[in-house]
Design a protein around this motif. Structure first.
Motif, PDB file in Angstrom:
ATOM      1  N   LEU A 158       0.834  -1.207   0.000  1.00 43.43           N
ATOM      2  CA  LEU A 158       0.000   0.000   0.000  1.00 43.43           C
ATOM      3  C   LEU A 158       0.864   1.251   0.000  1.00 43.43           C
ATOM      4  CD1 LEU A 158      -2.778  -1.010   2.576  1.00 43.43           C
ATOM      5  CD2 LEU A 158      -3.130  -0.490   0.161  1.00 43.43           C
ATOM      6  N   GLU A 159       1.857   1.273   0.868  1.00 43.23           N
ATOM      7  CA  GLU A 159       2.718   2.451   0.963  1.00 43.23           C
ATOM      8  C   GLU A 159       3.517   2.661  -0.322  1.00 43.23           C
ATOM      9  OE1 GLU A 159       4.843   1.447   4.460  1.00 43.23           O
ATOM     10  OE2 GLU A 159       3.292   2.207   5.823  1.00 43.23           O
ATOM     11  N   HIS A 160       3.957   1.552  -0.941  1.00 47.16           N
ATOM     12  CA  HIS A 160       4.685   1.667  -2.206  1.00 47.16           C
ATOM     13  C   HIS A 160       3.787   2.241  -3.295  1.00 47.16           C
ATOM     14  CE1 HIS A 160       6.896   0.627  -5.835  1.00 47.16           C
ATOM     15  NE2 HIS A 160       5.852  -0.078  -6.230  1.00 47.16           N
ATOM     16  N   LEU A 161       2.556   1.750  -3.411  1.00 37.95           N
ATOM     17  CA  LEU A 161       1.644   2.225  -4.446  1.00 37.95           C
ATOM     18  C   LEU A 161       1.265   3.687  -4.229  1.00 37.95           C
ATOM     19  CD1 LEU A 161      -0.682  -0.901  -4.748  1.00 37.95           C
ATOM     20  CD2 LEU A 161       1.034  -0.136  -6.397  1.00 37.95           C
ATOM     21  N   ARG A 162       1.124   4.098  -2.976  1.00 36.16           N
ATOM     22  CA  ARG A 162       0.778   5.503  -2.709  1.00 36.16           C
ATOM     23  C   ARG A 162       1.940   6.420  -3.082  1.00 36.16           C
ATOM     24  NH1 ARG A 162       0.900   9.642   0.902  1.00 36.16           N
ATOM     25  NH2 ARG A 162      -1.080  10.776   1.212  1.00 36.16           N
ATOM     26  N   ARG A 163       3.159   6.013  -2.734  1.00 37.11           N
ATOM     27  CA  ARG A 163       4.325   6.836  -3.092  1.00 37.11           C
ATOM     28  C   ARG A 163       4.449   6.979  -4.607  1.00 37.11           C
ATOM     29  NH1 ARG A 163       6.853   3.894   1.136  1.00 37.11           N
ATOM     30  NH2 ARG A 163       7.745   2.485  -0.424  1.00 37.11           N
ATOM     31  N   ALA A 164       4.067   5.920  -5.319  1.00 34.36           N
ATOM     32  CA  ALA A 164       4.155   5.926  -6.782  1.00 34.36           C
ATOM     33  C   ALA A 164       2.930   6.562  -7.429  1.00 34.36           C
ATOM     34  CB  ALA A 164       4.336   4.503  -7.294  1.00 34.36           C
ATOM     35  N   ALA A 165       1.969   7.022  -6.621  1.00 35.98           N
ATOM     36  CA  ALA A 165       0.739   7.655  -7.121  1.00 35.98           C
ATOM     37  C   ALA A 165      -0.022   6.741  -8.078  1.00 35.98           C
ATOM     38  CB  ALA A 165       1.057   8.994  -7.790  1.00 35.98           C
ATOM     39  N   ARG A 166      -0.020   5.441  -7.785  1.00 40.88           N
ATOM     40  CA  ARG A 166      -0.759   4.481  -8.603  1.00 40.88           C
ATOM     41  C   ARG A 166      -2.120   4.265  -7.936  1.00 40.88           C
ATOM     42  NH1 ARG A 166       3.796  -0.134  -9.264  1.00 40.88           N
ATOM     43  NH2 ARG A 166       1.988  -1.321 -10.004  1.00 40.88           N
ATOM     44  N   TRP A 167      -3.023   5.232  -8.175  1.00 36.31           N
ATOM     45  CA  TRP A 167      -4.253   5.326  -7.383  1.00 36.31           C
ATOM     46  C   TRP A 167      -5.208   4.170  -7.614  1.00 36.31           C
ATOM     47  CZ3 TRP A 167      -2.642   8.392  -3.982  1.00 36.31           C
ATOM     48  CH2 TRP A 167      -1.891   9.518  -4.300  1.00 36.31           C
ATOM     49  N   ARG A 213      -7.949   4.214   0.971  1.00 36.65           N
ATOM     50  CA  ARG A 213      -9.122   4.013   0.110  1.00 36.65           C
ATOM     51  C   ARG A 213      -9.964   5.285   0.062  1.00 36.65           C
ATOM     52  NH1 ARG A 213     -14.062   0.622   1.072  1.00 36.65           N
ATOM     53  NH2 ARG A 213     -14.824  -0.030  -0.968  1.00 36.65           N
ATOM     54  N   ALA A 214     -10.125   5.930   1.210  1.00 35.58           N
ATOM     55  CA  ALA A 214     -10.878   7.179   1.251  1.00 35.58           C
ATOM     56  C   ALA A 214     -10.145   8.275   0.476  1.00 35.58           C
ATOM     57  CB  ALA A 214     -11.099   7.608   2.701  1.00 35.58           C
ATOM     58  N   GLU A 215      -8.823   8.280   0.571  1.00 35.22           N
ATOM     59  CA  GLU A 215      -8.035   9.277  -0.145  1.00 35.22           C
ATOM     60  C   GLU A 215      -8.189   9.109  -1.645  1.00 35.22           C
ATOM     61  OE1 GLU A 215      -3.470  11.055  -0.160  1.00 35.22           O
ATOM     62  OE2 GLU A 215      -3.873   9.075   0.679  1.00 35.22           O
ATOM     63  N   VAL A 216      -8.181   7.868  -2.121  1.00 36.66           N
ATOM     64  CA  VAL A 216      -8.366   7.611  -3.548  1.00 36.66           C
ATOM     65  C   VAL A 216      -9.747   8.080  -3.996  1.00 36.66           C
ATOM     66  CG1 VAL A 216      -8.585   5.801  -5.294  1.00 36.66           C
ATOM     67  CG2 VAL A 216      -6.737   5.685  -3.629  1.00 36.66           C
ATOM     68  N   ALA A 217     -10.753   7.816  -3.170  1.00 41.37           N
ATOM     69  CA  ALA A 217     -12.107   8.246  -3.516  1.00 41.37           C
ATOM     70  C   ALA A 217     -12.186   9.765  -3.628  1.00 41.37           C
ATOM     71  CB  ALA A 217     -13.098   7.738  -2.470  1.00 41.37           C
ATOM     72  N   ALA A 218     -11.540  10.460  -2.675  1.00 38.78           N
ATOM     73  CA  ALA A 218     -11.565  11.921  -2.706  1.00 38.78           C
ATOM     74  C   ALA A 218     -10.846  12.456  -3.935  1.00 38.78           C
ATOM     75  CB  ALA A 218     -10.933  12.472  -1.432  1.00 38.78           C
ATOM     76  N   LEU A 240      -3.857   1.263  -5.900  1.00 37.71           N
ATOM     77  CA  LEU A 240      -3.925   1.493  -4.455  1.00 37.71           C
ATOM     78  C   LEU A 240      -5.314   1.156  -3.920  1.00 37.71           C
ATOM     79  CD1 LEU A 240      -2.599   2.570  -1.852  1.00 37.71           C
ATOM     80  CD2 LEU A 240      -3.369   4.854  -2.511  1.00 37.71           C
ATOM     81  N   GLU A 241      -6.334   1.537  -4.661  1.00 35.19           N
ATOM     82  CA  GLU A 241      -7.698   1.207  -4.238  1.00 35.19           C
ATOM     83  C   GLU A 241      -7.916  -0.305  -4.235  1.00 35.19           C
ATOM     84  OE1 GLU A 241     -12.296   2.457  -5.311  1.00 35.19           O
ATOM     85  OE2 GLU A 241     -10.756   2.529  -6.876  1.00 35.19           O
ATOM     86  N   GLN A 242      -7.409  -0.981  -5.260  1.00 35.46           N
ATOM     87  CA  GLN A 242      -7.536  -2.437  -5.351  1.00 35.46           C
ATOM     88  C   GLN A 242      -6.829  -3.118  -4.183  1.00 35.46           C
ATOM     89  OE1 GLN A 242      -6.197  -3.994  -9.133  1.00 35.46           O
ATOM     90  NE2 GLN A 242      -5.896  -6.060  -8.311  1.00 35.46           N
ATOM     91  N   MET A 243      -5.623  -2.651  -3.859  1.00 33.76           N
ATOM     92  CA  MET A 243      -4.857  -3.251  -2.766  1.00 33.76           C
ATOM     93  C   MET A 243      -5.503  -2.944  -1.417  1.00 33.76           C
ATOM     94  SD  MET A 243      -2.056  -5.143  -2.580  1.00 33.76           S
ATOM     95  CE  MET A 243      -1.112  -4.675  -4.028  1.00 33.76           C
ATOM     96  N   SER A 244      -6.062  -1.756  -1.270  1.00 37.58           N
ATOM     97  CA  SER A 244      -6.741  -1.404  -0.020  1.00 37.58           C
ATOM     98  C   SER A 244      -7.947  -2.303   0.207  1.00 37.58           C
ATOM     99  CB  SER A 244      -7.189   0.061  -0.059  1.00 37.58           C
ATOM    100  OG  SER A 244      -6.085   0.928  -0.159  1.00 37.58           O
TER     101      SER A 244
END
Length: 233
Positions: free
Chosen positions: A155-164, A188-193, A167-171
């Protein structure tokens, strides 16, 4: 070599055949010997776990038959007096993710589907033995704890890479293992926003704060902070 699939559908592939939970007692015996191979198993101990309702003589007879079936599958089982064990040179491979695997490679493997991550011994429930069920639940909790370590790193790797999207799928996958996981919920909430679903993001955070706040109010603080930030955007 014995291939043991423990994450997702439980399957054991031996040199001379395949074993699934459909062969409930034999499969259970194989799991005990394979997953706790360092444990000094005694005959009566195995009988008590796998055939708890059988008489001592019938239980030992059932154990002998099950050991014979394992040997016919090519699983080298050694029986010396009262001690049952696997041959020391047997090679076991499992599909369980390990914490030391690099987050970048693991996240790519999970997202692409080349590495499946399901529930530990998914669908396997030895209802015929309360003690064996307790053993399974203990092992399941230990395995899921190790998987959560891997998924948080992913999750942290995908967020740093901005792979939204990933990231939602992994969350979502993480929340299957741990429905109240803080990191997965916040990401997950951050991706939704970020995708424009502000109302959905606020709803996720409100539900999380309500659920977790009943157990530990301190844990709900980050959700409240992110909720305020979403509202202010």
């Amino acid at each position: 070599m014995v291939l043991l699939s423990v994450m997702g559908e439980a399957v054991l592939q031996a040199p001379q055949g395949r074993l699934t939970p459909a062969a409930s007692r034999v499969f259970s015996l194989a799991l005990l010997l394979l997953l706790d191979r360092e444990h000094p198993w005694e005959r009566d101990e195995l009988v008590g776990l796998v055939w708890p309702d059988a008489s001592p003589s019938n239980g030992r007879h059932n154990l002998r038959q099950a050991l014979y079936r394992l040997r016919m599958l090519g699983i080298p089982v050694s029986a010396t007096g009262e001690r049952i064990s696997l041959a020391p040179d047997v090679v076991i491979r499992s599909n369980e993710p390990l914490p030391e695997e690099p987050a970048a490679g693991m996240s790519d493997a999970i997202v692409s589907g080349t590495r499946k991550v399901g529930q530990f011994l998914g669908g396997y429930d030895p209802s015929f033995s309360p003690l064996l069920r307790e053993w399974v639940e203990e092992r399941r909790a230990q395995a899921h704890a190790r998987v959560r370590v891997v998924l948080v790193q992913c999750l942290e790797h995908l967020r740093r890479a901005a792979r939204w999207s990933e990231l939602e799928q992994m969350s979502t996958l993480m929340l299957e293992f741990d429905p109240l996981n803080e990191t997965a919920t916040l990401f997950r909430a951050e991706v939704a926003a970020l995708s424009g679903d502000k109302v959905g993001a606020l709803r996720m955070l409100s539900e999380y704060a309500e659920e977790v706040g009943q157990v530990n109010r301190d844990i709900a603080i980050p959700a409240k902070i992110l909720r305020r930030r979403v509202s202010e955007q």
